[in-house]
Design a protein around this motif. Structure first.
Motif, mmCIF file in Angstrom:
data_model
loop_
_atom_site.group_PDB
_atom_site.id
_atom_site.type_symbol
_atom_site.label_atom_id
_atom_site.label_comp_id
_atom_site.label_asym_id
_atom_site.label_seq_id
_atom_site.Cartn_x
_atom_site.Cartn_y
_atom_site.Cartn_z
ATOM 1 N N MET A 1 0.815 -1.224 -0.091
ATOM 2 C CA MET A 1 -0.089 -0.017 0.048
ATOM 3 C C MET A 1 0.670 1.372 -0.014
ATOM 4 N N LYS A 2 2.081 1.150 0.751
ATOM 5 C CA LYS A 2 2.909 2.325 0.677
ATOM 6 C C LYS A 2 3.339 2.842 -0.512
ATOM 7 N N TYR A 3 3.638 1.784 -1.540
ATOM 8 C CA TYR A 3 4.120 2.070 -2.913
ATOM 9 C C TYR A 3 3.085 2.576 -3.733
ATOM 10 N N ILE A 4 1.884 2.139 -3.381
ATOM 11 C CA ILE A 4 0.643 3.122 -4.147
ATOM 12 C C ILE A 4 0.698 4.325 -3.886
ATOM 13 N N LYS A 5 0.880 4.858 -2.399
ATOM 14 C CA LYS A 5 0.977 6.055 -2.123
ATOM 15 C C LYS A 5 2.040 6.818 -2.688
ATOM 16 N N ARG A 6 3.320 6.249 -2.801
ATOM 17 C CA ARG A 6 4.465 6.873 -2.970
ATOM 18 C C ARG A 6 4.415 7.288 -4.656
ATOM 19 N N TYR A 7 3.698 6.198 -5.645
ATOM 20 C CA TYR A 7 3.924 6.540 -6.706
ATOM 21 C C TYR A 7 2.698 6.785 -7.640
ATOM 22 N N LYS A 8 1.543 7.056 -6.996
ATOM 23 C CA LYS A 8 0.260 7.564 -7.332
ATOM 24 C C LYS A 8 0.144 8.814 -8.147
ATOM 25 N N TYR A 9 0.900 9.953 -7.889
ATOM 26 C CA TYR A 9 0.948 10.911 -8.737
ATOM 27 C C TYR A 9 1.683 10.800 -10.037
ATOM 28 N N ALA A 10 2.957 9.946 -9.899
ATOM 29 C CA ALA A 10 3.916 9.793 -11.094
ATOM 30 C C ALA A 10 2.702 8.844 -12.099
ATOM 31 N N VAL A 11 2.260 7.981 -11.611
ATOM 32 C CA VAL A 11 1.366 6.925 -12.437
ATOM 33 C C VAL A 11 0.234 7.794 -13.094
ATOM 34 N N ALA A 12 -0.266 8.777 -12.125
ATOM 35 C CA ALA A 12 -1.745 9.407 -12.961
ATOM 36 C C ALA A 12 -0.978 10.485 -13.977
ATOM 37 N N LEU A 47 -5.822 -1.259 -23.276
ATOM 38 C CA LEU A 47 -4.182 -1.482 -22.768
ATOM 39 C C LEU A 47 -3.862 -0.490 -21.635
ATOM 40 N N VAL A 48 -4.189 0.668 -21.848
ATOM 41 C CA VAL A 48 -4.015 1.750 -20.825
ATOM 42 C C VAL A 48 -4.352 1.439 -19.543
ATOM 43 N N LEU A 49 -5.955 1.190 -19.450
ATOM 44 C CA LEU A 49 -6.565 0.751 -18.445
ATOM 45 C C LEU A 49 -6.017 -0.449 -17.608
ATOM 46 N N GLY A 50 -5.813 -1.492 -18.558
ATOM 47 C CA GLY A 50 -5.284 -2.838 -18.270
ATOM 48 C C GLY A 50 -4.093 -2.964 -17.698
ATOM 49 N N PRO A 51 -3.084 -3.521 -18.588
ATOM 50 C CA PRO A 51 -1.907 -3.751 -18.002
ATOM 51 C C PRO A 51 -0.806 -2.525 -17.877
ATOM 52 N N PHE A 52 -1.457 -1.545 -18.402
ATOM 53 C CA PHE A 52 -0.171 -0.222 -18.337
ATOM 54 C C PHE A 52 -0.449 0.342 -17.180
ATOM 55 N N ILE A 53 -1.284 0.509 -16.346
ATOM 56 C CA ILE A 53 -1.410 1.161 -15.019
ATOM 57 C C ILE A 53 -0.612 0.424 -13.980
ATOM 58 N N PRO A 54 -0.914 -1.150 -14.028
ATOM 59 C CA PRO A 54 0.111 -1.789 -12.859
ATOM 60 C C PRO A 54 1.357 -1.917 -13.224
ATOM 61 N N GLY A 55 1.610 -2.021 -14.551
ATOM 62 C CA GLY A 55 2.864 -2.180 -15.073
ATOM 63 C C GLY A 55 3.787 -1.006 -14.535
ATOM 64 N N SER A 56 3.274 0.116 -14.911
ATOM 65 C CA SER A 56 3.831 1.581 -14.424
ATOM 66 C C SER A 56 4.125 1.401 -12.832
ATOM 67 N N PHE A 57 3.258 1.048 -12.067
ATOM 68 C CA PHE A 57 3.652 1.083 -10.570
ATOM 69 C C PHE A 57 4.857 0.051 -10.324
ATOM 70 N N TRP A 58 4.739 -1.142 -11.148
ATOM 71 C CA TRP A 58 5.635 -2.112 -10.809
ATOM 72 C C TRP A 58 7.239 -1.529 -11.485
ATOM 73 N N ILE A 59 7.196 -0.904 -12.489
ATOM 74 C CA ILE A 59 8.429 -0.420 -12.940
ATOM 75 C C ILE A 59 8.837 0.685 -12.144
ATOM 76 N N MET A 60 8.124 1.529 -11.453
ATOM 77 C CA MET A 60 8.687 2.522 -10.662
ATOM 78 C C MET A 60 9.098 2.090 -9.302
ATOM 79 N N ARG A 61 8.403 0.867 -8.952
ATOM 80 C CA ARG A 61 8.668 0.548 -7.520
ATOM 81 C C ARG A 61 10.192 -0.199 -7.640
ATOM 82 N N LEU A 62 10.560 -0.947 -9.000
ATOM 83 C CA LEU A 62 11.672 -1.777 -9.175
ATOM 84 C C LEU A 62 12.916 -0.934 -9.549
ATOM 85 N N THR A 63 12.428 0.335 -9.977
ATOM 86 C CA THR A 63 13.758 1.170 -10.698
ATOM 87 C C THR A 63 13.824 2.371 -9.483
#
Length: 83
Positions: A1-12, A47-63
Motif C-alpha cells: 500500500m505504501k508503494y501505491i501512495k508513493r507513486y500514485k501521482y507519477a502514475v496518474a 491496454l492503458v486501463l489494463g496492464p499499463f497502470i499496474p505495469g507503471s507501478f511495478w516499473i517505478m517500484r523496481l527502479t
C-alpha cells in the motif's frame, strides 16, 4: 500500500499523458484499432486501463532511484506492448 501512495501521482501523470496521446494519435491517424470497446473511447484504452497502470507501478517500484534502469525497463516493456 505504501508503494501505491508513493507513486500514485507519477502514475496518474503518465496515465493522463498517454490518454491525451491516444486521442491525438486517433485524430492524426498515427495508428488505429479496428473496433474500440466503447464508441467514446479510443481502441487502446483497454491496454492503458489494463496492464499499463499496474505495469507503471511495478516499473517505478523496481527502479526507484536508478534512472538508467528505469529507461531500459520502460523501453523493454513498451516494446512488448508493440508486439
Amino acid at each position: 500500500m505504501k508503494y501505491i501512495k508513493r507513486y500514485k501521482y507519477a502514475v496518474a501523470f503518465v496515465f493522463v499523458f498517454i490518454f491525451m496521446e491516444s486521442f491525438v494519435a486517433e485524430k492524426f491517424k498515427w495508428w488505429s484499432f479496428p473496433m474500440p470497446p466503447l464508441r467514446y473511447l479510443t481502441g487502446e484504452m483497454a491496454l492503458v486501463l489494463g496492464p499499463f497502470i499496474p505495469g507503471s507501478f511495478w516499473i517505478m517500484r523496481l527502479t526507484y532511484g536508478r534512472f538508467g534502469l528505469y529507461m531500459l525497463l520502460n523501453l523493454i516493456t513498451d516494446w512488448l506492448f508493440v508486439l
